[in-house]
Design a protein around this motif. Structure first.
Motif: not given
Length: 233
Positions: A22-23, A26, A111-112, A114, A116, A119-120, A123
């Motif tokens: 995900l990161d 981004e 991924m962008l 997805l 919340t 995404k959590t 991470r």
């Protein structure tokens, strides 16, 4: 590692390697915006268009081979593939970072978008990108339930996937089983199905431009209210 990276790109490349998907997605988008004339919202469309054309021409392998090529070879390769303008700027950034454009489109850009909760999980809990994409199929629309309930279901299944350390195929199988369960439940409960579909339709409607018109929104809210009464009667 790709050849002929300049100092700044080398630092960026090495930094990308340590990121979760995900990161990483981004960071890649940020790099593209910084070094090209593209806006964030243009990136998926431009990349999808050039990849579709290259695939149609049967040149997908030629593009993938450019990932490990020198800068000069990449330039010549894109010339032969007919990649110019914004498409060329975008593809060159990805190639310079040692990234296969096709893989970026299929595995990173999604991924962008997805939810919340996923995404959590990526991470904070180490959920893998491929697992997250599989779990994303458990949406309110696909299950014919509300967003709130879909989120609750996804969180529970995500935890199960992590605790059992399921593989991607196992995760996909689990997701398919859950979708089947909800499909049968909806078939057996027409009233619940209508209510769920109503909730999903309302959420989708509120994201449309028509909802921004006060007069139209008032009329739509009255209509939705009447429909809810009919379903509940």
């Amino acid at each position: 590692m790709p050849k002929d990276l300049n100092h700044d790109s080398l630092i960026t490349f090495l930094h990308f390697e340590d990121l979760n998907p995900l990161d990483k997605a981004e960071a890649i988008v940020k790099e593209i915006v910084k070094t090209t004339a593209l806006e964030i919202e243009e990136i998926p469309t431009v990349l999808g268009t050039v990849l579709k054309r290259i695939e149609r021409d049967g040149k997908t392998k030629e593009l993938a081979d450019l990932v490990t090529a020198t800068t000069e070879e990449q330039q010549r390769g894109l010339d032969s593939l007919g990649v110019q303008g914004k498409e060329r700027e975008l593809v060159l950034v990805l190639l310079e970072l040692g990234l296969n454009p096709g893989s970026v489109k299929a595995n990173l850009l999604p991924m962008l978008s997805l939810a919340t909760d996923l995404k959590t999980a990526i991470r904070q809990k180490g959920l893998k990108g491929a697992h997250a994409l599989a779990l994303a199929a458990l949406s309110a629309k696909s299950l014919s339930i509300s967003e709130q309930r879909a989120t609750k279901e996804r969180i529970a299944i995500t935890q199960q996937v992590l605790e059992l350390d399921l593989t991607v195929p196992q995760t996909r199988k689990l997701v398919a089983e859950i979708k089947m369960k909800f499909s049968k439940s909806v078939a057996q409960s027409p009233t619940t199905s209508l209510t769920a579909r109503m909730q999903v339709a309302t959420q989708q409607l509120k994201r449309k431009k028509i909802w921004e018109d006060p007069q139209k929104r008032e009329r739509l809210e009255l209509l939705l209210s009447e429909l809810e009464k009919l379903i509940g009667s």
